[in-house]
Enzyme design. Structure first.
Site, PDB file in Angstrom:
ATOM      1  N   GLY A   1      -3.743 -13.215  -5.353  1.00 13.27           N
ATOM      2  CA  GLY A   1      -2.912 -12.071  -4.982  1.00 13.27           C
ATOM      3  C   GLY A   1      -1.501 -12.198  -5.525  1.00 13.27           C
TER       4      GLY A   1
ATOM      5  N   HIS B   1       0.837  -1.212   0.000  1.00 16.27           N
ATOM      6  CA  HIS B   1       0.000   0.000   0.000  1.00 16.27           C
ATOM      7  C   HIS B   1       0.869   1.259   0.000  1.00 16.27           C
ATOM      8  CE1 HIS B   1      -3.995  -1.826   0.221  1.00 16.27           C
ATOM      9  NE2 HIS B   1      -3.440  -2.754   0.992  1.00 16.27           N
ATOM     10  N   THR B   2       2.055   1.138  -0.568  1.00 16.55           N
ATOM     11  CA  THR B   2       2.933   2.310  -0.687  1.00 16.55           C
ATOM     12  C   THR B   2       2.947   2.846  -2.111  1.00 16.55           C
ATOM     13  OG1 THR B   2       4.753   0.781  -1.056  1.00 16.55           O
ATOM     14  CG2 THR B   2       4.507   1.626   1.180  1.00 16.55           C
TER      15      THR B   2
ATOM     16  N   GLU C   1      -4.934  -2.114 -18.635  1.00 15.84           N
ATOM     17  CA  GLU C   1      -5.719  -2.570 -17.480  1.00 15.84           C
ATOM     18  C   GLU C   1      -6.607  -1.443 -16.957  1.00 15.84           C
ATOM     19  OE1 GLU C   1      -3.857  -4.964 -14.473  1.00 15.84           O
ATOM     20  OE2 GLU C   1      -2.387  -5.765 -15.881  1.00 15.84           O
TER      21      GLU C   1
ATOM     22  N   ASP D   1       2.643  -4.478 -10.351  1.00 18.41           N
ATOM     23  CA  ASP D   1       2.532  -5.838 -10.890  1.00 18.41           C
ATOM     24  C   ASP D   1       3.155  -5.938 -12.279  1.00 18.41           C
ATOM     25  OD1 ASP D   1       1.063  -6.150  -8.627  1.00 18.41           O
ATOM     26  OD2 ASP D   1      -0.883  -6.199  -9.632  1.00 18.41           O
TER      27      ASP D   1
HETATM   28  P1  ADP Z   1      -4.686 -11.836  -9.295  1.00 16.43           P
HETATM   29  O1  ADP Z   1      -4.064 -10.874 -10.248  1.00 16.43           O
HETATM   30  O2  ADP Z   1      -4.240 -11.631  -7.899  1.00 16.43           O
HETATM   31  O3  ADP Z   1      -4.540 -13.263  -9.705  1.00 16.43           O
HETATM   32  P2  ADP Z   1      -7.037 -10.471 -10.135  1.00 16.43           P
HETATM   33  O4  ADP Z   1      -8.439 -10.476  -9.652  1.00 16.43           O
HETATM   34  O5  ADP Z   1      -6.314  -9.179 -10.204  1.00 16.43           O
HETATM   35  O6  ADP Z   1      -6.248 -11.550  -9.259  1.00 16.43           O
HETATM   36  O7  ADP Z   1      -6.979 -11.079 -11.603  1.00 16.43           O
HETATM   37  C1  ADP Z   1      -7.652 -12.269 -11.921  1.00 16.43           C
HETATM   38  C2  ADP Z   1      -8.354 -12.084 -13.254  1.00 16.43           C
HETATM   39  O8  ADP Z   1      -7.364 -12.012 -14.315  1.00 16.43           O
HETATM   40  C3  ADP Z   1      -9.237 -13.233 -13.635  1.00 16.43           C
HETATM   41  O9  ADP Z   1     -10.547 -13.073 -13.108  1.00 16.43           O
HETATM   42  C4  ADP Z   1      -9.247 -13.148 -15.163  1.00 16.43           C
HETATM   43  O10 ADP Z   1     -10.107 -12.131 -15.613  1.00 16.43           O
HETATM   44  C5  ADP Z   1      -7.825 -12.699 -15.469  1.00 16.43           C
HETATM   45  N1  ADP Z   1      -6.917 -13.827 -15.697  1.00 16.43           N
HETATM   46  C6  ADP Z   1      -5.760 -14.076 -15.061  1.00 16.43           C
HETATM   47  N2  ADP Z   1      -5.142 -15.176 -15.560  1.00 16.43           N
HETATM   48  C7  ADP Z   1      -5.948 -15.646 -16.534  1.00 16.43           C
HETATM   49  C8  ADP Z   1      -5.876 -16.764 -17.450  1.00 16.43           C
HETATM   50  N3  ADP Z   1      -4.853 -17.617 -17.434  1.00 16.43           N
HETATM   51  N4  ADP Z   1      -6.883 -16.909 -18.336  1.00 16.43           N
HETATM   52  C9  ADP Z   1      -7.913 -16.053 -18.366  1.00 16.43           C
HETATM   53  N5  ADP Z   1      -8.030 -15.007 -17.532  1.00 16.43           N
HETATM   54  C10 ADP Z   1      -7.076 -14.787 -16.636  1.00 16.43           C
HETATM   55 MG    MG Z   2      -4.290  -8.750 -10.189  1.00 13.91          MG
END
Ligand code: ADP
Ligand code: MG
Length: 404
Positions: free
Chosen positions: A140, A48-49, A181, A193
């Site tokens: 996460g 959170h920085t 994004e 990220d």
């Molecule tokens: P995190 O980034 O922590 O895994 P997020 O909620 O930010 O969680 O991102 C997850 C979302 O990213 C999924 O709901 C989907 O929309 C997308 N996503 C990530 N990896 C894939 C994948 N391999 N295929 C399809 N969608 C993906």
């Molecule tokens: Mg994410």
């Protein structure tokens, strides 16, 4: 019976890339022009920085998202994901816009559309892709940036842009992914990220200065010290995390206004309590205390790592967790238990990582304590009737690149 802890498979990058290339050929009856990959990440410290103009310190995971891709002449984006078998994507490039397509396609389309915008359009033609990933989704560990960044690498090279070849070009690819994004997938990600996915080096953590966007590679070779960085995916649902994230961000902006600074980064940490006295005791004061003390902890961790004193960073990880739990109030019972149990069974330090309210925790521990700690955490969750956690070891890995 609680069973054994679940470990995410350790990926063999070349074998997985070959597999994704095969899937592409099966779906499209022609070989892909290439396969690109980008890793997930964990943030070692500095939570959170980023949106406060501060410092953070991610490392790239061995687990990546793979994109097998070719150009097409139909000016469409066509994509399949092994993780979303029921949601194939097909959209004309000119139809991509804010919120279009919705869902996972937003990350893919955002990368392509923003690359077109950043490179005078026509060079980036239609694209056909198959996606497969070893990054746990929604844990996460940033599967989202692994997806957008693997896609931006594929799209750039297929358009003849060699941006991945040098630091300046990679910085441009980070910006393109962030814009994709923010503007197309419409998620407020800040750049941590994407930088981890595209700018990390093996054996190193990436020190990111979110005020001036400068970065530095900091040695983080756990094995040299007989240590491991254990990632514990708590698999806890984080239902209200989006609202809470927005609320913390807004409160930090309010505190910055009251303290007459642009970013909380500028708040002097000595004497901190005197500065904080101007703020509401219950609401804003603890939040600012977290941000300012966390930035100082990132600096202290980097000093130790640069001095070859990696095993000594444990207490700073512990302090970060306490600060996130008590001052910033973004932890969750599963994160607190994972951290506490890891510490009492042999970890040198442990903390929640990522935005909070669920997701993952990390623990720095001797290699020979990995089994005992993972089993103890697994059992602690079983006793509470929580969903079983899942584990992986975070070897600091290379960032995104072409695999074949
Ligand atoms: P995190 O980034 O922590 O895994 P997020 O909620 O930010 O969680 O991102 C997850 C979302 O990213 C999924 O709901 C989907 O929309 C997308 N996503 C990530 N990896 C894939 C994948 N391999 N295929 C399809 N969608 C993906
Ligand atoms: Mg994410």
């Amino acid at each position: 019976m609680t069973g054994a802890p679940y470990w995410y498979p350790v990926p063999d990058v070349d074998a997985r890339a070959a597999q994704v290339a095969d899937s592409f050929e099966q779906v499209h009856s022609a070989p892909a022009a290439g396969v690109w990959a980008a890793p997930g990440r964990v943030n070692l410290i500095g939570e959170h920085t980023d949106y406060n103009g501060g410092l953070c310190l991610p490392i790239a995971l061995p687990h990546s998202t793979f994109v097998a891709a070719s150009s097409n002449s139909s000016n469409e984006l066509v994509a399949h994901s092994v993780q979303r078998p029921d949601e194939p994507l097909r959209i004309a490039l000119n139809d991509i816009g804010p919120g279009r397509p919705a869902g996972w396609g937003g990350y893919v389309a955002g990368a392509v559309a923003m690359l077109r915008a950043a490179s005078d359009g026509p060079r980036v033609a239609g694209l056909t892709a198959v996606v497969d990933s070893d990054v746990p989704v929604g844990a996460g560990l940033s599967s989202s940036a692994a997806l957008s960044c693997s896609m931006v690498l594929a799209a750039a090279e297929l358009a003849g842009l060699n941006w991945a070849d040098d630091d300046a070009g990679r910085a441009r690819l980070v910006q393109v992914s962030v814009r994709g994004e923010n503007e197309i997938a419409q998620v407020p990600s800040g750049g941590l990220d994407q930088a981890a996915a595209l700018q990390c080096e093996p054996g190193h953590a990436l020190l990111l200065d979110c005020a001036d966007h400068s970065l530095a590679q900091v040695p983080f070779d756990v094995r040299v010290h007989g240590l491991a960085l254990l990632v514990i995916d708590t698999r806890a649902e984080h239902t209200h995390s989006g609202n809470e994230y927005a609320a913390r961000r807004a409160a930090c902006e309010e505190a910055a206004r009251e303290l007459r600074v642009t970013f909380l980064r500028e708040v002097a940490d000595d004497p901190l309590e005197q500065t904080l006295a101007a703020l509401d005791e219950r609401e804003l004061r603890p939040l600012v205390r977290h941000v300012v003390s966390e930035i100082a902890r990132v600096q202290q961790v980097c000093e130790l790592l640069d001095a070859g004193r990696l095993p000594e960073i444990g207490p700073l990880m512990d302090a970060s967790h306490v600060s996130l739990r008590d001052d910033y109030r973004v932890s969750a019972p599963q994160l607190d238990v994972a951290v506490e149990v890891a510490r009492t069974t042999g970890a040198l330090g442990a903390r929640m990582t990522g935005g909070g309210f669920g997701g993952s925790a990390i623990a720095l521990l001797p290699l020979d304590a990995v089994d005992a700690v993972s089993e103890a955490v697994h059992e602690a969750f079983a006793r509470r009737h929580w969903t079983s956690p899942a584990f992986l070891l975070a070897e600091p890995s290379p960032s995104g690149r072409r695999i074949r």
